[in-house]
Design a protein around this motif. Sequence first.
Motif, short mmCIF file in Angstrom:
data_model
loop_
_atom_site.label_atom_id
_atom_site.label_comp_id
_atom_site.label_asym_id
_atom_site.label_seq_id
_atom_site.Cartn_x
_atom_site.Cartn_y
_atom_site.Cartn_z
N VAL A 177 0.95 -1.18 0.02
CA VAL A 177 0.00 0.14 -0.06
C VAL A 177 0.89 1.36 -0.10
O VAL A 177 1.79 1.35 0.57
CB VAL A 177 -0.81 -0.17 1.42
N PRO A 178 0.86 2.36 -0.91
CA PRO A 178 1.48 3.54 -1.13
C PRO A 178 1.36 4.09 0.52
O PRO A 178 0.39 4.18 1.01
CB PRO A 178 0.78 4.28 -1.97
N GLN A 179 2.51 4.44 0.63
CA GLN A 179 2.73 5.36 2.21
C GLN A 179 2.92 6.79 1.78
O GLN A 179 3.46 7.05 0.58
CB GLN A 179 3.66 4.79 3.02
N ASN A 180 3.14 7.53 2.90
CA ASN A 180 3.17 9.07 2.65
C ASN A 180 4.83 9.18 2.88
O ASN A 180 5.45 9.14 3.97
CB ASN A 180 2.76 9.78 3.66
N MET A 181 5.60 8.99 1.85
CA MET A 181 6.97 8.95 1.88
C MET A 181 7.59 10.09 2.21
O MET A 181 8.82 10.29 2.62
CB MET A 181 7.62 8.73 0.21
N ASP A 182 6.83 11.42 2.37
CA ASP A 182 7.41 12.61 2.93
C ASP A 182 7.88 12.52 4.21
O ASP A 182 8.63 13.01 4.73
CB ASP A 182 6.31 13.66 2.65
N THR A 183 7.15 11.57 5.14
CA THR A 183 7.67 11.30 6.57
C THR A 183 8.99 10.81 6.46
O THR A 183 9.51 11.09 7.54
CB THR A 183 6.71 10.27 7.13
N LEU A 184 9.42 10.27 5.52
CA LEU A 184 11.09 9.98 5.77
C LEU A 184 11.77 11.08 5.83
O LEU A 184 13.14 11.02 6.32
CB LEU A 184 11.59 8.89 4.58
#
Length: 561
Positions: A177-184
């Motif tokens: 499931v795609p996640q909010n990659m900005d959190t990385l």
Amino acid sequence: MTDKGKVNGRQKELYYKKGYWTARTLLDCWNDAVVRFGDREYIADDRGFRYTYRALDEKSGRLAAYLLSAGICPGDAVSFQIPVWSEFVIITVACLKIGAIANPLSPSFQAEELSEIFDRVGTRAYFCPTAYKGVDYTVLARQMYSRHPGIRAVIQVEETQGTAAAGYPTLRKIVDVPQNMDTLRGAGPVGSESVAAVICTSGTAGAKKCAMLTHNNLIFCEQGFNRAVGVTPEDIMFMPAPLYHATGFAHGVLATMLAGAGLVLEKKFSADDAVGLINRERCTYSMGTTTFVYDILKYLQSTRKQMPTLRLFMCGGAPVPSYLVREASEYGIRLCECYGSTESIPHTLIRPAEWSAEIKPSAGRPIDGIEVRIIGRDGRDAADGTEGEEWSRGPNVFVGYMNDPAATEKVLDDEGWFHSGDICTRDPEGNIRVVGRMKDVIIRGGVNLNANSLNENVLRCPAVRDSAVIGMPDPRLGERICAFVVPSDPAKPVTLQMLTDFLRKSNVSKYAWPERVENIDAIPMTESGKIKKYLLAQELARRTGRDSHGQMQARSSNDAG
């Protein structure tokens, strides 16, 4: 001890000056590998899962984002009990992406062992299968979650698609499931001196310690290993050893990534499946204990099959018998011994370029940048050919046992030398030969006997399929020699008379003869292939009725008089 462990200041300055240590982290190395080798296959397992560097980067990125959203921060410990599955690698890379400490654990650990380790490392996230080898890990996960309030996430891994997770999120659903990659971007910086992994020692003596390895430690060791062995991006490694051990984790998962090579995983080792997998995947090299290569060679000999692509097998964990080197050479395999430990990850080895089928038995020379000393009983450097304790110092040496300064002080001195507890010799060319553990010495009547050397004689007996020699407490001599043996024919137990007759005919000196023989179905091993001698000692005590002082309350007809 500090949060970064114990490091000698002068050595640290030297390592940076010589370029052994740099500011680069394992995440930097991973990101480079994705750019350079993105479409090259990185991982394939025998369950049918395959990932290129780029595909695994995507999966691990989604998992990393999930962990951050669950409150896992840089420096937190992520403990995972995962078999030799591709998901192990996804979790490892996710830890790198958020600066978490990877803490791989044996799937065989149960509640009490896990609790001890969780308390030691401060586990914040826990991964386990839904079920594996008949164990319901959901029950275990609930126990851990209730016992350890610091755990913020429990994630389960399904062996096959659709296995019920019984209430905990599954890894497959998270990474699909795609996640909010900005959190990385909020993960925060992690330095090269930070602890990257905490690996538990094998526990052959029954005790478990949690060795801290930094990004610097692991990058130096695995890049040096790759150079010495000659690993290239065209290579494909077959890994039969457990990934939670230093062999599988460092030389398998990390070394292949640093080289841009491929890694093939077998979830449960069997020789016939291994040969098929090696041939299908066209694996070029492997690494593990003698147990793996012994079984593979026996299978090849009995089936007349070949492994034309496998050119190299690096072998550690125990001295490699010369006959095994010669047998491997008949199949075009260079069997090269290496030596080290979790605390000083294999740091000597036979270079494949210097190998021959008749090479003198040894674990080779140190990797460039690593120092080795052999220390005699007088505390001084021993002469070449003289036995002593092996000490090593270098950019690869661990920085201590997590939250256990007393244990660290016993083995890691102020000058940066790791005291291995192994008895070794060194020849004039600098090659190290492992004689055994200091604890493997049997002191019989004041005479020191090496249990491993004694066992080599026992193993040559045709009636013996496998064996291990230990010391047996004796009120008069201190210790006697006891051999646990697995008979070649289960219907024909090995007797003391059979064994001593063979040793007599083989011209083995009488002082090296076992004085007791115990038949056993299998020699107990760690999952990394090392003998659990403490279990044999416990079994011997049970069979003999020995009291706590080692006094013999019963004698067996299989005893020497």
